[in-house]
Design an enzyme around this catalytic site. Sequence first.
Site, short mmCIF file in Angstrom:
data_model
loop_
_atom_site.label_atom_id
_atom_site.label_comp_id
_atom_site.label_asym_id
_atom_site.label_seq_id
_atom_site.Cartn_x
_atom_site.Cartn_y
_atom_site.Cartn_z
N SER A 110 -32.59 -10.31 -39.56
CA SER A 110 -33.81 -11.04 -39.22
C SER A 110 -34.24 -10.86 -37.77
CB SER A 110 -33.62 -12.53 -39.51
OG SER A 110 -33.44 -12.76 -40.87
N THR A 173 -35.92 -15.38 -35.88
CA THR A 173 -37.37 -15.20 -36.04
C THR A 173 -38.17 -15.73 -34.86
OG1 THR A 173 -37.25 -15.15 -38.45
CG2 THR A 173 -39.35 -15.81 -37.48
N ASP A 378 -39.35 -11.22 -43.77
CA ASP A 378 -38.69 -10.25 -42.92
C ASP A 378 -37.84 -9.28 -43.73
OD1 ASP A 378 -37.05 -12.35 -43.63
OD2 ASP A 378 -36.24 -12.70 -41.63
#
Length: 524
Positions: A110, A173, A378
């Site tokens: 991620s 993120t 993602d």
Amino acid sequence: MILPFLVLAIGTCLTNSFVPEKEKDPSYWRQQAQETLKNALKLQKLNTNVAKNIIMFLGDGMGVSTVTAARILKGQLHHNTGEETRLEMDKFPFVALSKTYNTNAQVPDSAGTATAYLCGVKANEGTVGVSAATERTRCNTTQGNEVTSILRWAKDAGKSVGIVTTTRVNHATPSAAYAHSADRDWYSDNEMPPEALSQGCKDIAYQLMHNIKDIDVIMGGGRKYMYPKNRTDVEYELDEKARGTRLDGLDLISIWKSFKPRHKHSHYVWNRTELLALDPSRVDYLLGLFEPGDMQYELNRNNLTDPSLSEMVEVALRILTKNPKGFFLLVEGGRIDHGHHEGKAKQALHEAVEMDEAIGKAGTMTSQKDTLTVVTADHSHVFTFGGYTPRGNSIFGLAPMVSDTDKKPFTAILYGNGPGYKVVDGERENVSMVDYAHNNYQAQSAVPLRHETHGGEDVAVFAKGPMAHLLHGVHEQNYIPHVMAYASCIGANLDHCAWASSASSPSPGALLLPLALFPLRTLF
């Protein structure tokens, strides 16, 4: 090949399954298709307005199989069969696929993916806000390889910016929006190796407060990373794991407050009651940290202390929309990923449904005329559902057959690997003997792992609003922020909008049309 007895069993089950009466009439399907066709024909008139606002919804781990299963769950929560339900993202007119690999990983993480869809360049696994020249854990490869994000581009253009997540605000993120780190796990200096500290690298929580000091809205979890080591948490006073982690003794929340201009109204809140008591019209800066670490799963959420993702999005938008120059908002449904890693499909799918609710909320508060909304993931997970289940079968239910090998039933939902691999008396566990509808049930997996892994297939990108048609095929993941920037005339795309305006003085609604017809490669 399907064995004859399975064909008979499946056929009998499907014959007896529920079929809505209206769907037996061919005219139902023809009318539905004609309505869809009419809507598709309307797309010939492209929306080439400037995107005053950009909203990016990121479902962490929300692969296509998760989207489909969440759609069914949403319908079943409303007492429908589920398959015919439309998610809010399903209503978006433009859909593309995103290739998610990292520069050094076929199946990504991620952090590298966040760098791609926020900063516009692909990166190595485990790194955030840096190019592929930075190697994970090696602090001394960071300097000179930093890359900026669309959040920075928007702020530099005078827009308001916000981050809303269900993870900790310094997780992979959100961190790519503001940080530059050789390791995504450097949440505070407590998690950093001595070598990295001695070389001058800063932890991600520190960077959140110092790199872009005027982020207008920050909401999520992560309180403990903001406080000195062993500082008692305001909510979980007896929980040692909730205590502060910082070795440098800094109180980053006090530092956040000190950076705000005195004539502005800044507010720090730590629970839902405080958040909903705010008057957004009198809030300029908001920091909301609702858990020491990640926020609670939606199914476990305490309505008194923890706001839902939809509630956080609504408050964020009421604050950000006050800026006449517009805004950029990053919204992450981050715990979809965590549910899958734990093999808890019910938790993951309820997280996805809640994110879809937030998408709907944002849609009612904004206009497609001036707001570009992008929904994507993602990466995917090794999550699947199948087994020839009949129409309306509970998404968490059993398949209508037993294995032709071990003669045991199995759930429709399964994982390729993960913690759900269980052997009882030398054989696969009989799931009919357990509560497979429990919130924390771990679906069976083919390979035993403590944590289920990501999947490597492409993920969907849904888009609506100005220039959404530029997301139209199979793209590299790093293409996404370039489209958002182009639509909003920010970052590397500031000059082309000024050129178009001065060259022909078009109306605002047509400002980007001349450039929209040129190949994008000429613009970057």
